[in-house]
Each structure stands twice: as structure tokens, then as C-alpha cells.
Write a protein that holds these residues in place. Structure first.
Motif, PDB file in Angstrom:
ATOM      1  N   SER A  16       0.829  -1.199   0.000  1.00 38.89           N
ATOM      2  CA  SER A  16       0.000   0.000   0.000  1.00 38.89           C
ATOM      3  C   SER A  16       0.861   1.247   0.000  1.00 38.89           C
ATOM      4  O   SER A  16       2.004   1.242   0.455  1.00 38.89           O
ATOM      5  CB  SER A  16      -0.995   0.059   1.171  1.00 38.89           C
ATOM      6  N   THR A  17       0.308   2.303  -0.551  1.00 35.75           N
ATOM      7  CA  THR A  17       0.984   3.579  -0.616  1.00 35.75           C
ATOM      8  C   THR A  17       0.037   4.662  -0.126  1.00 35.75           C
ATOM      9  O   THR A  17      -1.178   4.556  -0.290  1.00 35.75           O
ATOM     10  CB  THR A  17       1.440   3.904  -2.055  1.00 35.75           C
ATOM     11  N   ASP A  18       0.601   5.701   0.488  1.00 36.44           N
ATOM     12  CA  ASP A  18      -0.235   6.816   0.925  1.00 36.44           C
ATOM     13  C   ASP A  18      -0.085   8.018  -0.011  1.00 36.44           C
ATOM     14  O   ASP A  18      -0.513   9.119   0.309  1.00 36.44           O
ATOM     15  CB  ASP A  18       0.097   7.222   2.366  1.00 36.44           C
ATOM     16  N   ASP A  19       0.517   7.796  -1.172  1.00 40.25           N
ATOM     17  CA  ASP A  19       0.672   8.858  -2.161  1.00 40.25           C
ATOM     18  C   ASP A  19      -0.635   8.990  -2.953  1.00 40.25           C
ATOM     19  O   ASP A  19      -0.995   8.088  -3.719  1.00 40.25           O
ATOM     20  CB  ASP A  19       1.828   8.519  -3.100  1.00 40.25           C
ATOM     21  N   PRO A  20      -1.358  10.114  -2.800  1.00 36.98           N
ATOM     22  CA  PRO A  20      -2.661  10.255  -3.476  1.00 36.98           C
ATOM     23  C   PRO A  20      -2.552  10.357  -4.986  1.00 36.98           C
ATOM     24  O   PRO A  20      -3.557  10.219  -5.694  1.00 36.98           O
ATOM     25  CB  PRO A  20      -3.220  11.548  -2.865  1.00 36.98           C
ATOM     26  N   ASP A  21      -1.348  10.589  -5.498  1.00 34.07           N
ATOM     27  CA  ASP A  21      -1.170  10.725  -6.940  1.00 34.07           C
ATOM     28  C   ASP A  21      -0.930   9.379  -7.627  1.00 34.07           C
ATOM     29  O   ASP A  21      -0.824   9.317  -8.852  1.00 34.07           O
ATOM     30  CB  ASP A  21       0.005  11.660  -7.240  1.00 34.07           C
ATOM     31  N   LEU A  22      -0.834   8.314  -6.834  1.00 34.41           N
ATOM     32  CA  LEU A  22      -0.573   6.998  -7.395  1.00 34.41           C
ATOM     33  C   LEU A  22      -1.813   6.125  -7.332  1.00 34.41           C
ATOM     34  O   LEU A  22      -2.548   6.137  -6.347  1.00 34.41           O
ATOM     35  CB  LEU A  22       0.561   6.305  -6.635  1.00 34.41           C
ATOM     36  N   LEU A  23      -2.050   5.357  -8.388  1.00 36.21           N
ATOM     37  CA  LEU A  23      -3.084   4.335  -8.393  1.00 36.21           C
ATOM     38  C   LEU A  23      -2.476   3.100  -7.736  1.00 36.21           C
ATOM     39  O   LEU A  23      -1.463   2.572  -8.206  1.00 36.21           O
ATOM     40  CB  LEU A  23      -3.523   4.038  -9.818  1.00 36.21           C
ATOM     41  N   ASP A  24      -3.076   2.639  -6.650  1.00 34.55           N
ATOM     42  CA  ASP A  24      -2.429   1.660  -5.785  1.00 34.55           C
ATOM     43  C   ASP A  24      -2.745   0.224  -6.197  1.00 34.55           C
ATOM     44  O   ASP A  24      -3.847  -0.274  -5.962  1.00 34.55           O
ATOM     45  CB  ASP A  24      -2.854   1.904  -4.335  1.00 34.55           C
TER      46      ASP A  24
END
Length: 364
Positions: A16-24
Motif C-alpha cells: 500500500s501507498t499513501d501517495d494520493p497521486d498513485l493508483l495503488d
């Protein structure tokens, strides 16, 4: 277990990633949630002003119906990992060994070590052929994370019988079983089943799950459970989700269809492991994993560096999401590109080092 030892064990990195610009695509939670679930969660505010019923009968009944077991055998927990931790704590004493699959969810080994036990790793593909004698605990993850292997029910039952004969507790992690049509082992003597709302219902932050066990093992789990260990909103949301068969059916159909499409498309460039889960394990071959991960990020997609799983040195793991999102994943991994996986100009200088250290992490 002293504080120094617990701190030294630490935690492996998780998907998981918390970067809102990435589709996870690095985590395996359902991108969809049941219709009406937000309304149920908001309506639970009033119930949160009082203590939940103890034991939470409505939630236990919904969980029992979902996995087809008796409600008295259901032990509510704040997430699947809480069920796993409780089961391991009851089964493993200092000096005991535990039979664990590899590659698989890294928290199994961590929890065993927190009990001063010793993991004994077995290839995940042959875990059901292993001899449980002499081990306090055996663990099976079905479908397995990260390989996606779904084990045959008759083979699981035969292994459970051998575990009972060896006086070995069998923990079956069914975190992803809801994405399949396979029957749960819930209610099988000598077996602890761990389930959660995290994956199938797309609600990791709710922290609602449950364990199922019978007999003395079930009594021990119920005794170890703290009163009011799951919040009123989580209980209400969980009960609602567990009674949404149409949502479950639609999710299974979508995942099955999209998983096959992704596997076929990715198979033109990579070696993709067959899967019964909402994710695929992808061997990138002689390509640099860091570059594959970084290239995907530059194209707006986060994939999981699977080197953090024991024994995997050239793999990424990707979730199965909705059709348009899956198309973005294929583009990010270069499917359809004329260049066969070559990194784009300028990528090398920015390529990340990744978090793969040969560890054993999985998803919670």
C-alpha cells in the motif's frame, strides 16, 4: 517478551501507498465497497455512545452465516491480524517450533518469534505435504499471499486431520478466501480460521474481523478475547457487509474475469503465477525490480516489490482492480510497448532502491 526484543524484531514493510497521486496496485483491498455501507457507518454514531452488547451476538451470527459455522464458535477481533496474533499466542510457548509457508505473509514468523518460538519454513506450494509432528503450530494461508495458491479442500481437511493427530494447532488464514467460491474450514476441530473485512469489503481501516474455533481451542480463544474489543461502528459495519451476498458475487465475478485478462496480457512479457486471489505474482526475469517498480511509479501506478517475501528475488505483486484501472497497470508495466521492458531515458538516475531486503512481509 521484553520491550527490547519486541523492538528488535521490528516490522517488515507492507503493501500500500499513501501517495494520493498513485493508483495503488501494491495492496490487495477491494476498490469497491458495498452500497449503503457509509450510511450504516454514520448511523452507528448513536450506538457508539453506549457500550456494545457483550458478546456481540448480531455480528457473530452474521459471521457464522457467512462462513457456515455455529455462532458460538465465532470470536470477534479487531481485524484478521488480531485473530492471527491471538491464535499464535495461545499455541506457541518459548522454545516451540511453528510450521510456516514461504513465501507468505511475514507476520506469521514475527508473531511466532514474539512468543520466543522458532519458525520452520516450508515451501508454500507443498505446505500440505509437510509433517506437523513436533510442531506446536502449523499455518496455511489460502489463497496464499503472494503466490495466489488456493488449496484443495480435501487436501486441507487431510492436513487438518494429521495436525489433530500430532496435537498441532492448525491456523488457516482465509483473508482472501471470500474472493473465491471455496468453502471455509471454519468449524473444523483443531483448526483456527482467521477472517477479516479488510480485503473483500475494501475496509482496512474499520479493523473488524473474527476467528473461528471449536472445543477447548475455541474456549481458549473466547477466554483470551477482551470485552468490547471491537467498536460499535465496526460491529455494525461488519454485520452489514457480511450480509451482502450480491456484492460478494459481483466482486468474485469481476476479479475472476479481470485476473484472467491481466494474466494473459502480462504473460506476453513476464512470467505470471496462476492465482485464485485478487492479485498476481509477476516474475520480471532478468529485469531490475527497482527499475520496474520505479517505472510504474513514474507512470502513476504503485506495484508491490515482492522481494520482501522470503525467497523471492525477481518479483512484483499486483492487485486486480477495475477494468480501466487494470488497463493503466498494463501500460505502466510496459505491456504493449515496443521496447521489451527497457527503462526509459532518465529513469536510471532516479530509480529507487526499493524496500526488498529478502524479508518476509505481507499485508495486514
Amino acid at each position: 517478551m521484553n520491550r527490547e526484543r519486541a523492538a528488535a524484531l521490528g516490522r517488515e514493510p507492507h503493501g500500500s501507498t499513501d501517495d494520493p497521486d498513485l493508483l495503488d496496485f501494491s495492496a490487495n483491498t477491494n476498490p469497491e465497497v458495498p452500497a449503503g455501507v457509509e450510511r450504516v457507518y454514520r448511523a452507528a454514531f448513536e450506538t457508539a455512545r453506549t457500550y456494545p452488547p457483550e458478546p456481540p451476538g448480531a455480528f457473530r451470527a452474521a459471521a457464522a452465516d457467512f462462513v457456515d459455522c455455529e455462532s458460538e464458535h465465532v470470536v470477534p477481533t479487531p481485524g484478521g491480524l488480531a485473530a492471527i496474533r491471538t491464535a499464535i499466542a495461545l499455541a506457541v510457548d518459548p522454545g516451540d517450533t511453528a510450521l510456516l509457508p514461504a513465501p507468505s505473509f511475514g507476520e506469521y514468523a514475527r508473531e511466532v518469534r514474539l512468543r520466543d518460538g522458532e519458525p520452520s519454513f516450508v515451501d508454500a506450494e507443498s505446505i500440505l505435504d509437510a509433517d506437523p509432528r513436533g510442531h506446536a503450530l502449523a499455518v496455511v494461508c489460502t489463497p496464499n499471499n503472494p503466490t495466489g495458491t488456493g488449496y484443495d479442500r480435501e487436501s486441507l481437511l487431510a492436513f487438518a486431520e494429521r495436525c489433530r493427530a500430532a496435537d498441532t494447532v492448525l491456523l488457516v488464514d482465509e483473508a482472501f478466501l471470500g474472493f473465491t467460491d471455496r468453502e471455509s474450514l471454519a468449524g473444523t476441530d483443531g483448526v483456527v480460521v482467521a477472517r477479516a473485512l479488510t480485503k473483500l469489503f475494501g475496509l482496512p481501516g474499520i479493523r473488524a474481523g473474527f476467528a473461528v474455533a471449536t472445543g477447548e481451542l475455541g474456549a481458549a480463544l473466547r477466554g483470551a478475547r477482551r470485552a468490547w474489543n471491537v467498536s460499535a461502528p465496526a460491529l455494525a459495519t461488519g454485520e452489514y457487509c457480511l450480509r451482502q451476498p450480491a456484492f460478494v458475487r459481483e466482486t468474485r465475478n469481476r476479479v475472476r474475469r479481470e485476473r484472467e485478462r491481466l494474466r494473459n496480457a502480462l504473460g506476453d512479457r513476464y512470467d505470471v503465477t496462476p492465482s485464485d486471489a485478487p492479485f498476481l505474482l509477476v516474475d520480471v526475469g532478468d529485469r531490475d525490480v527497482d527499475r520496474v517498480v520505479e517505472r510504474a511509479r513514474k507512470r502513476g501506478v504503485a506495484v508491490r516489490d515482492a522481494r520482501t517475501f522470503r525467497g523471492l528475488g525477481s518479483h512484483v505483486r499486483v492487485a486486480v482492480r477495475r477494468p480501466a484501472e487494470n488497463d493503466r497497470l498494463l501500460a505502466a508495466l510496459g505491456v504493449g510497448d515496443e521496447e521489451d521492458g527497457e527503462i526509459e531515458d532518465g529513469d536510471e538516475a532516479d530509480a529507487g532502491t526499493g524496500d526488498g531486503d529478502g524479508g518476509e512481509a505481507g499485508d495486514v
